[in-house]
Scaffold this motif. Structure first.
Motif, PDB file in Angstrom:
ATOM      1  N   GLY A   1      31.900  13.137  28.687  1.00  0.00           N
ATOM      2  CA  GLY A   1      30.462  13.384  28.670  1.00  0.00           C
ATOM      3  C   GLY A   1      29.700  12.349  29.482  1.00  0.00           C
ATOM      4  N   ALA A   2      30.153  11.088  29.431  1.00  0.00           N
ATOM      5  CA  ALA A   2      29.517  10.029  30.213  1.00  0.00           C
ATOM      6  C   ALA A   2      29.689  10.280  31.711  1.00  0.00           C
ATOM      7  CB  ALA A   2      30.099   8.674  29.830  1.00  0.00           C
TER       8      ALA A   2
ATOM      9  N   LEU B   1      38.283  12.159  20.502  1.00  0.00           N
ATOM     10  CA  LEU B   1      36.829  12.003  20.520  1.00  0.00           C
ATOM     11  C   LEU B   1      36.399  10.953  21.541  1.00  0.00           C
ATOM     12  CD1 LEU B   1      35.770  12.164  16.747  1.00  0.00           C
ATOM     13  CD2 LEU B   1      35.787  13.990  18.449  1.00  0.00           C
ATOM     14  N   ALA B   2      37.157   9.866  21.644  1.00  0.00           N
ATOM     15  CA  ALA B   2      36.846   8.840  22.648  1.00  0.00           C
ATOM     16  C   ALA B   2      36.943   9.427  24.050  1.00  0.00           C
ATOM     17  CB  ALA B   2      37.788   7.649  22.499  1.00  0.00           C
ATOM     18  N   GLY B   3      37.956  10.265  24.278  1.00  0.00           N
ATOM     19  CA  GLY B   3      38.110  10.920  25.575  1.00  0.00           C
ATOM     20  C   GLY B   3      36.978  11.893  25.871  1.00  0.00           C
ATOM     21  N   VAL B   4      36.548  12.637  24.845  1.00  0.00           N
ATOM     22  CA  VAL B   4      35.441  13.589  25.016  1.00  0.00           C
ATOM     23  C   VAL B   4      34.141  12.848  25.327  1.00  0.00           C
ATOM     24  CG1 VAL B   4      34.020  15.317  23.839  1.00  0.00           C
ATOM     25  CG2 VAL B   4      36.505  15.365  23.579  1.00  0.00           C
TER      26      VAL B   4
ATOM     27  N   CYS C   1      30.521  14.585  19.153  1.00  0.00           N
ATOM     28  CA  CYS C   1      31.434  13.529  18.704  1.00  0.00           C
ATOM     29  C   CYS C   1      30.796  12.659  17.632  1.00  0.00           C
ATOM     30  CB  CYS C   1      31.852  12.657  19.888  1.00  0.00           C
ATOM     31  SG  CYS C   1      32.997  13.460  21.026  1.00  0.00           S
ATOM     32  N   SER C   2      29.523  12.328  17.808  1.00  0.00           N
ATOM     33  CA  SER C   2      28.832  11.464  16.836  1.00  0.00           C
ATOM     34  C   SER C   2      28.731  12.157  15.478  1.00  0.00           C
ATOM     35  CB  SER C   2      27.438  11.106  17.349  1.00  0.00           C
ATOM     36  OG  SER C   2      27.524  10.317  18.517  1.00  0.00           O
ATOM     37  N   LEU C   3      28.334  13.424  15.466  1.00  0.00           N
ATOM     38  CA  LEU C   3      28.242  14.158  14.200  1.00  0.00           C
ATOM     39  C   LEU C   3      29.600  14.300  13.533  1.00  0.00           C
ATOM     40  CD1 LEU C   3      25.659  17.011  14.927  1.00  0.00           C
ATOM     41  CD2 LEU C   3      25.434  15.136  13.299  1.00  0.00           C
TER      42      LEU C   3
ATOM     43  N   PRO D   1      29.727   4.888  21.992  1.00  0.00           N
ATOM     44  CA  PRO D   1      30.523   5.371  20.850  1.00  0.00           C
ATOM     45  C   PRO D   1      32.017   5.461  21.129  1.00  0.00           C
ATOM     46  CG  PRO D   1      29.274   7.169  21.824  1.00  0.00           C
ATOM     47  CD  PRO D   1      28.776   5.909  22.460  1.00  0.00           C
ATOM     48  N   CYS D   2      32.421   5.409  22.404  1.00  0.00           N
ATOM     49  CA  CYS D   2      33.860   5.370  22.709  1.00  0.00           C
ATOM     50  C   CYS D   2      34.509   4.156  22.036  1.00  0.00           C
ATOM     51  CB  CYS D   2      34.098   5.279  24.216  1.00  0.00           C
ATOM     52  SG  CYS D   2      33.656   6.750  25.135  1.00  0.00           S
TER      53      CYS D   2
END
Length: 246
Positions: free
Chosen positions: A196-197, A189-192, A14-16, A80-81
């Motif tokens: 991951g968290a 992406l926020a959901g992904v 997600c960050s990349l 990052p969410c």
């Protein structure tokens, strides 16, 4: 390792993806080119601070309160969410904050990944596990960036072309302008990141007892064993040299 791989896939992927699209995000929201360059610089600067912070602070928290390093990984996936949501629902200057949060969390995750691998699995197969951990980053970036964000951006750009009465063949490159260009993408992406968290919390539960022990004892034992082996080999070599000289 599989739990760590999945959480890394979500976090670093997600960050990349966010970093790769910062230029187009700024363009779609109407930022001038100078400000877009600033976003990219902020990501690099805070990526560095994230690396320093994760190594120094996680060590202090562990030594003083036995807080697992895996818990800090969970924190770095939640952070990052907020950045993703700031891009999905932008306001003036929100991309500055988002680039700060995403760059910082990316640096934290990347550093913690390799520390955690060495602490949980030791150094015997470190190079293999290191590369397995690294694989999660480009794999996540490809799937999330190319297969999801890129397609959703193109779909929104085609909608705008249709509203203007144009077709794809009439333009050289698809360009999307407006807040809707990345809204759905960054909600995903926020959901992904959140998923991951949650996955990394499983790793926290599985390793919390381990982090309450003296995790460095194993490394000290390995070093002492290696030193004894070196001394033994040196003794054998010296004995062999004496026999040859006599």
């Amino acid at each position: 390792m599989l739990i760590l791989f999945v959480s890394t896939f979500c976090g670093l992927g997600c960050s990349l993806t966010a970093v790769d699209n910062l230029g187009q995000i700024g363009e779609s929201l109407g930022y001038p080119q100078r400000m877009i360059s600033t976003f990219v610089s902020l990501v690099s600067i805070w990526n560095y601070f994230g690396r320093v912070f994760s190594g120094f602070v996680s060590e202090k928290l562990f030594l003083k309160w036995k807080i697992p390093r895996t818990l800090m990984m969970t924190f770095s996936l939640i952070l990052p969410c907020i950045g993703d949501l700031l891009i999905a629902f932008p306001f003036p200057g929100s991309v500055y904050i988002a680039s700060l949060l995403i760059g910082f969390s990316y640096g934290v995750q990347l550093t913690l990944l390799f520390i955690i691998i060495s602490e949980l699995f030791g150094l015997k197969y470190y190079s293999t596990l290191f590369n397995c951990g690294q694989l999660a980053s480009p794999l996540g970036s490809y799937i999330l960036n190319v297969r999801i964000v890129g397609k959703l951006y193109d779909r929104e750009a085609l909608k705008q072309l249709t509203r203007r009465g144009m077709t794809r063949s009439m333009v050289h490159e698809l360009t999307c302008i407006g807040k809707d260009c990345y809204r759905l993408s960054f909600l995903i992406l926020a959901g992904v990141n959140l998923f991951g968290a949650l996955v990394s919390l499983i790793l926290v539960m599985r390793t919390r007892e381990y982090y309450r022990t003296d995790i460095y004892k194993r490394f000290r034992d390995e070093m002492e064993a290696n030193e004894k082996e070196v001394m033994m080999m040196k003794t054998i070599d010296d004995a062999s040299d004496k026999k040859q000289s006599s």
